[in-house]
Design a protein around this motif. Structure first.
Motif, PDB file in Angstrom:
ATOM      1  N   ARG A  84     -83.836 127.479  72.991  1.00  0.00           N
ATOM      2  CA  ARG A  84     -82.748 128.271  73.833  1.00  0.00           C
ATOM      3  C   ARG A  84     -81.840 129.115  73.061  1.00  0.00           C
ATOM      4  O   ARG A  84     -81.766 128.659  72.005  1.00  0.00           O
ATOM      5  CB  ARG A  84     -82.235 126.899  74.528  1.00  0.00           C
ATOM      6  N   VAL A  88     -81.521 137.941  72.108  1.00  0.00           N
ATOM      7  CA  VAL A  88     -81.120 136.931  72.134  1.00  0.00           C
ATOM      8  C   VAL A  88     -80.839 135.555  71.335  1.00  0.00           C
ATOM      9  O   VAL A  88     -81.198 136.470  69.756  1.00  0.00           O
ATOM     10  CB  VAL A  88     -81.666 135.506  73.190  1.00  0.00           C
ATOM     11  N   VAL A 105     -80.657 131.565  78.096  1.00  0.00           N
ATOM     12  CA  VAL A 105     -81.936 131.892  77.847  1.00  0.00           C
ATOM     13  C   VAL A 105     -82.657 130.845  77.687  1.00  0.00           C
ATOM     14  O   VAL A 105     -82.109 130.390  76.576  1.00  0.00           O
ATOM     15  CB  VAL A 105     -82.023 133.432  78.090  1.00  0.00           C
ATOM     16  N   LEU A 148     -87.265 129.801  75.962  1.00  0.00           N
ATOM     17  CA  LEU A 148     -88.339 130.472  75.227  1.00  0.00           C
ATOM     18  C   LEU A 148     -89.322 130.105  76.515  1.00  0.00           C
ATOM     19  O   LEU A 148     -89.318 128.360  76.214  1.00  0.00           O
ATOM     20  CB  LEU A 148     -88.705 130.416  74.167  1.00  0.00           C
ATOM     21  N   TRP A 198     -88.402 135.413  77.402  1.00  0.00           N
ATOM     22  CA  TRP A 198     -87.237 134.386  77.456  1.00  0.00           C
ATOM     23  C   TRP A 198     -86.569 134.835  78.818  1.00  0.00           C
ATOM     24  O   TRP A 198     -86.973 135.554  79.508  1.00  0.00           O
ATOM     25  CB  TRP A 198     -86.224 135.682  76.985  1.00  0.00           C
TER      26      TRP A 198
END
Length: 152
Positions: free
Chosen positions: A60, A93, A121, A123, A141
């Protein structure tokens, strides 16, 4: 006929792991973490360490930046000119624990309108390309659903 599957970049993730994650390396001397992986030396300029261990990276993170790719890139980008170009969304990210920024595509169906800087988000495994005999796997993502079970 069974399709063979392989990561688009071997060693960057394990597509068969019970919990999907990117793979990085950590220097035992200074603790610096790298992605993509490093096999030879510590990339930290202040460290002379060379003992690196494989580590799973955070699944994350938060959106650091994003954009869309609406047009086929020019040469030397390699693509089949006879296939239809499909736009996709790119997301940078910042990983939760490592605080490094990792670039990747947004999950299918996620557009720039579904993202905002600072949004969380996660993975997820994905497919980059496939043909009659092979599937090339990658990572995507995906926005994390809010408390109501809806994606932001």
């Amino acid at each position: 006929m069974s399709r063979s599957r392989s990561p688009v970049v071997p060693g960057w993730f394990d597509p068969d792991a019970a919990e999907f994650h990117l793979l990085g390396t950590r220097c035992r001397a200074c603790g610096a973490v790298f992605f993509p992986r490093e096999e030879v030396f510590c990339r930290n300029p202040g460290c002379a360490g060379g003992e690196l261990v494989e580590v799973p990276l955070s699944r994350r993170g938060t959106v650091w930046s994003y954009t869309d790719a609406r047009y086929r890139p020019p040469a030397p980008y390699v693509s089949d000119p006879d296939t239809e170009w499909r736009p996709y969304t790119l997301v940078a990210v910042e990983l939760a624990a490592e605080r490094m920024v990792v670039l990747g595509q947004a999950a299918p169906g996620v557009s720039v309108g579904d993202l905002e800087v600072g949004a969380e988000v996660e993975l997820v495994p994905g497919v980059l390309n496939e043909d009659a005999g092979h599937t090339w796997t990658t990572w995507h993502w995906k926005p994390i659903a809010d408390g109501r079970g809806e994606a932001p």
